[in-house]
Design an enzyme around this catalytic site. Structure first.
Site, PDB file in Angstrom:
ATOM      1  N   ASP A  95       0.788  -1.233   0.000  1.00  5.58           N
ATOM      2  CA  ASP A  95       0.000   0.000   0.000  1.00  5.58           C
ATOM      3  C   ASP A  95       0.824   1.289   0.000  1.00  5.58           C
ATOM      4  O   ASP A  95       0.468   2.261  -0.650  1.00  5.58           O
ATOM      5  CB  ASP A  95      -0.916  -0.028   1.234  1.00  5.58           C
ATOM      6  CG  ASP A  95      -1.597   1.279   1.464  1.00  5.58           C
ATOM      7  OD1 ASP A  95      -2.371   1.679   0.583  1.00  5.58           O
ATOM      8  OD2 ASP A  95      -1.351   1.906   2.503  1.00  5.58           O
ATOM      9  N   ASP A  98       5.250   0.606   3.600  1.00  2.00           N
ATOM     10  CA  ASP A  98       5.360  -0.625   4.387  1.00  2.00           C
ATOM     11  C   ASP A  98       4.857  -1.803   3.560  1.00  2.00           C
ATOM     12  O   ASP A  98       4.814  -1.722   2.343  1.00  2.00           O
ATOM     13  CB  ASP A  98       4.573  -0.466   5.686  1.00  2.00           C
ATOM     14  CG  ASP A  98       3.108  -0.127   5.386  1.00  2.00           C
ATOM     15  OD1 ASP A  98       2.776   0.055   4.197  1.00  2.00           O
ATOM     16  OD2 ASP A  98       2.308  -0.054   6.326  1.00  2.00           O
ATOM     17  N   TYR A 264      -6.863   2.559   7.698  1.00  4.78           N
ATOM     18  CA  TYR A 264      -7.904   3.084   6.816  1.00  4.78           C
ATOM     19  C   TYR A 264      -9.299   2.988   7.440  1.00  4.78           C
ATOM     20  O   TYR A 264     -10.145   2.251   6.959  1.00  4.78           O
ATOM     21  CB  TYR A 264      -7.867   2.355   5.474  1.00  4.78           C
ATOM     22  CG  TYR A 264      -6.642   2.698   4.658  1.00  4.78           C
ATOM     23  CD1 TYR A 264      -6.577   3.906   3.971  1.00  4.78           C
ATOM     24  CD2 TYR A 264      -5.547   1.851   4.600  1.00  4.78           C
ATOM     25  CE1 TYR A 264      -5.455   4.252   3.238  1.00  4.78           C
ATOM     26  CE2 TYR A 264      -4.409   2.189   3.869  1.00  4.78           C
ATOM     27  CZ  TYR A 264      -4.382   3.384   3.192  1.00  4.78           C
ATOM     28  OH  TYR A 264      -3.273   3.726   2.474  1.00  4.78           O
ATOM     29  N   GLU A 489       6.082   9.887   2.939  1.00  9.20           N
ATOM     30  CA  GLU A 489       5.669   8.544   2.526  1.00  9.20           C
ATOM     31  C   GLU A 489       4.888   8.616   1.212  1.00  9.20           C
ATOM     32  O   GLU A 489       4.070   9.504   1.025  1.00  9.20           O
ATOM     33  CB  GLU A 489       4.785   7.892   3.608  1.00  9.20           C
ATOM     34  CG  GLU A 489       4.472   6.434   3.301  1.00  9.20           C
ATOM     35  CD  GLU A 489       3.828   5.700   4.469  1.00  9.20           C
ATOM     36  OE1 GLU A 489       3.319   6.362   5.392  1.00  9.20           O
ATOM     37  OE2 GLU A 489       3.837   4.455   4.445  1.00  9.20           O
TER      38      GLU A 489
END
Ligand SMILES: *[C@@H]1O[C@H](CO)[C@@H](O)[C@H](O)[C@H]1NC(C)=O
Ligand SMILES: *[C@@H]1O[C@H](CO)[C@@H](O)[C@H](O)[C@H]1NC(C)=O
Ligand SMILES: *[C@@H]1O[C@H](CO)[C@@H](O)[C@H](O)[C@H]1NC(C)=O
Ligand SMILES: *[C@@H]1O[C@H](CO)[C@@H](O)[C@H](O)[C@H]1NC(C)=O
Ligand SMILES: *[C@@H]1O[C@H](CO)[C@@H](O)[C@H](O)[C@H]1NC(C)=O
Ligand SMILES: *[C@@H]1O[C@H](CO)[C@@H](O)[C@H](O)[C@H]1NC(C)=O
Ligand SMILES: *[C@@H]1O[C@H](CO)[C@@H](O)[C@H](O)[C@H]1NC(C)=O
Ligand SMILES: *[C@@H]1O[C@H](CO)[C@@H](O)[C@H](O)[C@H]1NC(C)=O
Ligand SMILES: *[C@@H]1O[C@H](CO)[C@@H](O)[C@H](O)[C@H]1NC(C)=O
Ligand SMILES: *[C@@H]1O[C@H](CO)[C@@H](O)[C@H](O)[C@H]1NC(C)=O
Length: 574
Positions: A95, A98, A264, A489
């Protein structure tokens, strides 16, 4: 029976339907400092940007990598995913920085990319990127197919943040166990099953050769048509739709699987159901399913919203699609209400183009900012808004509005590509002023969770070409610090709107993207440290106190603060 190595080779290539010609590898960042040889459509710099963005998804691949893999520093990984459930859940995409695989945001990514390609498909063709688009979509869709093994079950996540967040490093030592989490007809995750249905429907429409012809110059990418694949995708779309509406009830995924809420947590499912019904209507040419979408639209009171557009909040996409459908499918009845859908959409679009409404505003440097959502990833809401405006501009009620929408969308793309107070180019590898300390365990080359910033003490070992990072803070500042997951990120959904925006730009912009004007050294990191959720800046100290604290931290406490920051990362990242 084929010998095993040959069998594997065949399996490894089954994913590709088109052969890239010519093949594309991202040029070095320095190539982004010179104008394209010709200022014509297609402009080579825009084509390269589109190619880089697609390459990002290749770098995020999980599973057995095919021989055609261009990201030479990646390895096959996650090869036991699904074993705990007695299933093959290998493949798909990691995703973000990570190694979690998350179905809900991935499904929105695939939906938005297939939707964009069904309008701006020519952009992929002109850039010679259609074969890579096909690979990108199939790598995600083929995994979603595995995640939907029967019509009462859908896997929403593989991997656990609590385990994954204690690991920083490459793809060979990904921590285990990697649990597989499902929703089903007794424990519904309506947001995820409906959004996945939308992904299958929108992509089935694309693979069936569909063009969302809300304007006469909309086109699908050449050669993507494959009716066999479109049919397979449609079965899953219909199956997941049935699961969404016929389960024991409706709920959010995190109600069924609390672990999903770590990264999420979704706010609801009314938008997902409506979006799924609209795309299913498109894929099946079904006016009655369209009517069902309108029922959900009114049941969940989606009218009149100024909401953000992102992985969790799709109402602005629904306004856009409803207007597109009123034009592209006039016989469904929506065209009778074209004025109604336009006024709904344009209320939202006007609010954005005027510099934000419903709490959103423009930063001093010119970024559309939604307090809350933008605090955890500032570029994403702005780029998704730009994507909606770009879909909508050609069908606006007046040419003044069309120009205003496109102008605003372009301003957000420009900001992302370097037209900002930092002269930072927020796409990795496209220019020397792009982030080079990305919050990605696999790209960094480091494996020391207590020394994310210092190991390596310099740029990442591998360039994660095409990654769009979280972005600057509300003061337009960007620090390029690897441990700062909020700013640095990348994620699948951060890059997705840029694909549609870049495809549009390839079709329409003869002139170079903004970054070619920026030479090495234009960006330099500000002093001090960011004060976002990834840093310990919540003491309520005065500005002066914060600065002093920053100095102390930078001298003595970096490792300690990093430990704390690491502990809460992901728990807080959204
Ligand atoms: C169409 O897609 C199917 C399913 O992925 C694949 O097996 C087949 O080879 C594709 N056909 C062509 C002509 O590419
Ligand atoms: C696309 O491929 C054609 C044919 O090989 C080539 O002439 C053209 O320059 C390529 N365009 C881009 C943007 O790569
Ligand atoms: C891929 O494997 C090689 C060899 O084991 C290793 O050196 C490299 O770091 C791995 N790549 C990643 C991203 O972990
Ligand atoms: C349905 O999903 C819930 C939540 O993941 C799980 O606890 C339960 O075991 C699942 N039911 C079946 C029949 O697998
Ligand atoms: C799921 O439902 C779809 C649509 O009705 C159907 O085509 C498909 O065969 C079903 N899948 C399974 C595994 O039963
Ligand atoms: C829901 O279940 C009913 C009753 O079994 C069935 O008739 C209907 O087709 C199902 N709806 C969907 C969308 O699968
Ligand atoms: C929704 O989730 C809540 C919290 O887990 C649970 O109490 C409730 O029964 C669920 N509703 C349905 C229809 O599954
Ligand atoms: C799009 O195609 C549909 C179906 O062929 C047609 O009815 C409609 O008028 C077209 N719309 C536009 C704007 O070309
Ligand atoms: C017409 O559009 C409006 C939005 O402006 C919407 O609220 C309404 O439900 C639509 N009416 C019909 C009959 O679809
Ligand atoms: C975006 O940048 C280009 C240069 O790359 C410039 O020509 C254009 O005017 C800019 N547009 C906006 C709206 O900022």
């Amino acid at each position: 029976m084929l010998p095993l190595p040959l069998l594997l080779a065949v399996a490894a290539f089954a994913n590709a339907q088109l052969t890239p010609s010519p093949t594309f590898t991202p040029p070095p960042a320095d190539a982004g400092t010179t104008p394209a040889p010709e200022q014509t459509v297609p402009n080579e710099q825009w084509s390269n940007l589109l190619g880089d963005l697609l390459c990002f998804y290749e770098a995020q691949r999980s599973g057995e990598l095919p021989d055609s893999n261009r990201v030479t520093w990646r390895n096959s990984s996650g090869l036991h995913d699904g074993e705990d459930a007695g299933l093959d859940l290998t493949g798909g995409y990691y995703d973000a920085g990570d190694y979690i695989k998350a179905s809900y945001p991935l499904s929105w990514v695939l939906t938005s990319v297939c939707w964009g390609a069904a309008v701006f498909g020519q952009g992929y063709d002109l850039a010679n990127q259609t074969a890579y688009l096909d690979e990108m979509l199939r790598w995600g869709l083929d995994w979603l197919i595995k995640a939907h093994p029967d019509n009462s079950t859908f896997y929403v996540q593989v991997g656990d943040d609590a385990i994954d967040n204690n690991y920083w490093g490459g793809d060979q030592d990904i921590p285990t166990p990697r649990p597989s989490y499902q929703v089903n007809d007794t424990n519904p995750g309506t947001d995820a099953t409906a959004q996945a249905s939308a992904a299958f429907s929108s992509c089935s429409f694309l693979y069936a050769g569909g063009v969302l012809n809300s304007t006469s110059d909309a086109t699908a990418p050449t050669g993507i048509r494959n009716q066999t694949y479109a049919d397979t995708l449609l079965q899953h779309a219909v199956g997941l739709w049935g699961l969404s509406v016929n389960a024991s009830g409706v709920n959010r995924s995190q109600d069924a699987v609390p672990e999903v809420g770590d990264a999420y947590p979704s706010s609801g499912y009314g938008d997902d159901l409506t979006l799924a019904a609209l795309f299913l209507a498109l894929a099946t040419s079904s006016p009655s399913t369209y009517q069902q979408a309108l029922l959900y639209y009114s049941k969940y009171k989606l009218s009149g919203s100024n909401a953000v557009l992102n992985w969790d909040s799709k109402v602005p996409a629904i306004y856009t699609l409803l207007t597109e459908l009123a034009l592209a499918r006039p016989s469904w009845g929506g065209s009778a209400n074209l004025t109604g859908w336009r006024s709904e959409a344009e209320r939202w679009m006007d609010g954005v183009a005027a510099g934000g409404k419903g709490g959103a505003y423009m930063t001093d440097g010119g970024l559309l900012y939604y307090p809350g959502d933008s605090d955890s990833a500032s570029l994403n809401p702005a780029l998704n808004a730009a994507m909606a405006l770009t879909h909508y501009a050609p069908i606006a009620s007046t040419s003044d509005k069309a120009n205003a929408y496109l102008d605003f969308a372009t301003s957000q793309v420009n900001y992302t590509l370097g037209d900002n107070p930092m002269s930072a180019v927020y796409v990795v590898g496209i220019n020397p002023n792009s982030p080079d300390r990305v919050h990605s365990g696999m790209a960094s080359g480091g494996d020391n969770i207590n020394g994310i910033n210092t190991d390596p003490d310099g740029p990442d070992l591998h360039v994660l070409y095409g990654a769009v990072v979280g972005g600057p803070d509300k003061d337009d500042k960007f620090w390029n610090i690897r441990s700062d997951y909020i700013q640095s990120e990348p994620a699948l959904d951060y890059v997705a709107p840029m694909l549609t925006l870049a495809a549009f730009a390839v079709m329409n912009n003869a002139h170079d993207p903004y970054f070619t004007a920026l030479q090495a050294g234009a960006y330099s990191a500000p002093g001090g440290h960011p004060c976002d959720d990834s840093w310990a800046c919540h003491s309520g100290l005065s500005e002066g106190g914060k600065i002093a604290l920053g100095v102390v931290i930078s001298i003595v406490g970096t490792a300690f603060v990093l430990c704390i920051a690491w502990f809460v990362w992901r728990m807080r990242r959204r």
